[in-house]
Design an enzyme around this catalytic site. Structure first.
Site, mmCIF file in Angstrom:
data_model
loop_
_atom_site.group_PDB
_atom_site.id
_atom_site.type_symbol
_atom_site.label_atom_id
_atom_site.label_comp_id
_atom_site.label_asym_id
_atom_site.label_seq_id
_atom_site.Cartn_x
_atom_site.Cartn_y
_atom_site.Cartn_z
ATOM 1 C CG HIS A 88 -1.937 1.099 1.154
ATOM 2 N ND1 HIS A 88 -1.661 2.383 1.567
ATOM 3 C CD2 HIS A 88 -3.193 1.120 0.657
ATOM 4 C CE1 HIS A 88 -2.722 3.142 1.338
ATOM 5 N NE2 HIS A 88 -3.670 2.397 0.784
ATOM 6 C CD GLU A 157 -5.073 1.694 -3.375
ATOM 7 O OE1 GLU A 157 -6.265 1.849 -3.096
ATOM 8 O OE2 GLU A 157 -4.184 1.630 -2.533
HETATM 9 C C1 PEP Z 1 -6.534 3.545 0.041
HETATM 10 O O1 PEP Z 1 -5.937 3.983 1.019
HETATM 11 O O2 PEP Z 1 -6.325 2.383 -0.371
HETATM 12 C C2 PEP Z 1 -7.470 4.430 -0.623
HETATM 13 C C3 PEP Z 1 -7.860 4.123 -1.821
HETATM 14 O O3 PEP Z 1 -7.849 5.535 0.094
HETATM 15 P P1 PEP Z 1 -8.980 6.598 -0.359
HETATM 16 O O4 PEP Z 1 -10.164 5.825 -0.825
HETATM 17 O O5 PEP Z 1 -9.249 7.401 0.884
HETATM 18 O O6 PEP Z 1 -8.382 7.411 -1.440
#
Ligand code: PEP
Length: 239
Positions: A88, A157
């Site tokens: 992450h 992400e």
């Molecule tokens: C995450 O931390 O995996 C994430 C996607 O956070 P957010 O939805 O707050 O952007």
């Protein structure tokens, strides 16, 4: 479709219990087929329920040992946890976890046959350098990761979209997902400011197999609403 809730350092043992009770009832009462996964903080780990997989946000690549502040597979085993988030962006960029560490974690837990949600994504300066730079960055994060591992789930992400309220555009998501799908056929989630207002559009995109959600998942009702949106798309009922 998979919708996963990353609770980060939010919630307590008792509030996670209420959260899971509420989500579990919602799934049962609404016949939700979308898969729900919840990553609570380590102090609130508990066994998965029938309709919710409980996973760990982090663990050290060891069964146990002298790893102060960490937990290993022995602590996960106590709750029957078999699902783990690796790489992450907050672990990479806040806790300073490097490529070697994420790879070591992947190898150790893959060897133990854990389901691994492996996160990749670029910081803003790489995005600003253009699409090729983004893909080079992501490929480096995946270097040495066995992309044929049967229990691998990827999550794209972008760091600049996490917790900022500004999700990537559909165009950005489509191009990165399609490029990743070109070399890896594993389920691929999008994460980064997914919320009730944009989930329908994002989850309908080609190459998006679900979402990893932080902020918008912390209240159980909102997570249930996201599950419902994903489920409707999956059942062909529209957004
Ligand atoms: C995450 O931390 O995996 C994430 C996607 O956070 P957010 O939805 O707050 O952007």
């Amino acid at each position: 479709m998979i919708v996963a809730a990353n609770l980060k350092a939010n919630h307590t043992r008792s509030s996670v219990k209420s959260y899971l009770d509420a989500v579990s009832s919602f799934i049962g009462e609404n016949d939700i087929k979308t898969r729900a996964v919840v990553f609570p903080p380590a102090t609130a780990l508990c066994p998965s329920r029938g309709n919710i997989t409980v996973g760990a946000q982090n663990a050290w690549a060891a069964e146990n040992g002298s790893f102060t502040g960490e937990i290993g597979s022995e602590q996960l085993d106590e709750f029957g946890i078999r699902t783990l988030l690796v790489g992450h962006s907050e672990r990479r960029h806040i806790m300073g976890e490097g490529l070697d560490t994420t790879k070591r974690k992947f190898d150790f837990f893959a060897e133990q046959e854990y389901e691994i949600f492996f996160c990749v994504g670029e910081p803003i300066e790489i995005k600003e350098a253009g699409f090729d730079a983004v893909m080079t960055y992501i490929e480096r994060q995946l270097d040495g990761v066995d992309l044929n591992y049967s229990r691998l789930i990827l999550a794209y992400e972008p760091v600049w979209a996490i917790g900022t309220g500004k999700a990537a555009t559909s165009g950005d998501i489509l191009s990165v997902h399609s490029a990743i799908k070109g070399f890896c056929d594993k389920p691929l989630l999008y994460g980064g400011s997914v919320k009730i207002e944009n989930a329908g559009e994002i989850l309908s995109l080609e190459g998006v197999d679900g979402a990893l959600v932080g902020t918008a998942s912390w209240i159980s009702d909102r997570f249930c609403a996201l599950l419902n949106i994903a489920d409707n798309i999956e059942k062909g009922l529209g957004q």
